[in-house]
Design an enzyme around this catalytic site. Sequence first.
Site, mmCIF file in Angstrom:
data_model
loop_
_atom_site.group_PDB
_atom_site.id
_atom_site.type_symbol
_atom_site.label_atom_id
_atom_site.label_comp_id
_atom_site.label_asym_id
_atom_site.label_seq_id
_atom_site.Cartn_x
_atom_site.Cartn_y
_atom_site.Cartn_z
ATOM 1 N N GLU A 17 0.842 -1.198 0.000
ATOM 2 C CA GLU A 17 0.000 0.000 0.000
ATOM 3 C C GLU A 17 0.878 1.249 0.000
ATOM 4 O O GLU A 17 2.098 1.170 0.128
ATOM 5 C CB GLU A 17 -0.934 0.023 1.224
ATOM 6 C CG GLU A 17 -2.348 -0.471 0.954
ATOM 7 C CD GLU A 17 -3.141 0.407 -0.011
ATOM 8 O OE1 GLU A 17 -2.596 1.435 -0.485
ATOM 9 O OE2 GLU A 17 -4.284 0.060 -0.327
ATOM 10 N N ASN A 151 -10.609 4.197 1.424
ATOM 11 C CA ASN A 151 -9.544 3.890 0.479
ATOM 12 C C ASN A 151 -9.394 5.029 -0.518
ATOM 13 O O ASN A 151 -10.180 5.987 -0.521
ATOM 14 C CB ASN A 151 -9.883 2.596 -0.268
ATOM 15 C CG ASN A 151 -8.890 1.492 -0.013
ATOM 16 O OD1 ASN A 151 -7.702 1.748 0.131
ATOM 17 N ND2 ASN A 151 -9.349 0.255 0.051
ATOM 18 N N ASP A 196 -9.849 0.302 -5.055
ATOM 19 C CA ASP A 196 -8.861 0.417 -3.992
ATOM 20 C C ASP A 196 -8.081 1.706 -4.216
ATOM 21 O O ASP A 196 -8.593 2.791 -4.005
ATOM 22 C CB ASP A 196 -7.967 -0.825 -3.967
ATOM 23 C CG ASP A 196 -7.222 -0.989 -2.654
ATOM 24 O OD1 ASP A 196 -6.597 -0.012 -2.211
ATOM 25 O OD2 ASP A 196 -7.256 -2.086 -2.073
#
Length: 306
Positions: A17, A151, A196
């Site tokens: 991430e 997100n 995402d």
Amino acid sequence: MDVHPQVFRDTPAILVESIWWDARTDEVVWVDITAGTLHRGRMDGAVDGSDDRVTELPPPLSAVQPRAAGGYIAALGDRIVTLDDDGLIAETLAKLYHVHAGLRSNEAKVDPFGRFLVGSMNVTTGEPNAALYLLDDTGLRTLLGGFGVTNGFEWSDDGRTVYVTDTTVKTVYRARTGEDGRLGPLEPFLVGYDSDGLALDTDGRFWNGVNGGGRVLRWSPDGTVEDELSVPAPGVTSVAFGGPELTTLFVGTARENLTEADLVEAPLSGGIFRFDGLATGRPVNSYGRRSTSVPDPATDPATDRI
């Protein structure tokens, strides 16, 4: 879009991430949330990550961003901290008081006003009781609750429109915002995909990772799907532009929740891929520094209107 990615890093991580380009050091920065590791690697670094700078921090480490005063700002499971230039914890800035122990921090980015926007996610029951928080020099505020998984943040250049994703309801919302951080009503913008990561290029197009879909979608400025990129790993997470000219699209992936059979089918899961020359991205914002693209409210009073 019939373009094949190159493997940038085959590490493999549990959950990549928070990818971004650090122009201060000419490195791609990212985290492995579950492992609690901060990674910094050069564009020409070893694909296996053996010459990257890796710092271990208390997991989960959901995001790291640049800090104008030096070092970094980071979101741990229930607190926001500063990191020094070596990636080590220097100071705790704020505590996140989640409504129960089954929540943790998730996506976080710095907005054009130099503030840290961080969301949470429910990792247990799946109920929509996660929230969106904002940290600035006045302290931490809760902006909005009712999310399942926050997100994919992005902003318009002038900072007046924020885009925020709730993966659980397959929606990227947009809302008006302003100088004081307040949010106007959420309006569905990109709908129907397990969105995402989110990145905005200089042409105003969105690049959107689809978690579980093994692809990145390119959306027009009005929210129409224009094209897609295939990635040889189903769990697409973070997407970001990097490189000295910001012309490389980096795509992070995850191994989390994949079975052994899944990993046989997609052995590169947990790696980072790159696509070169498709678009030009925007530089990352730094915590504590206002972007030059944001109007000054002293000369433009519309800045703070919702």
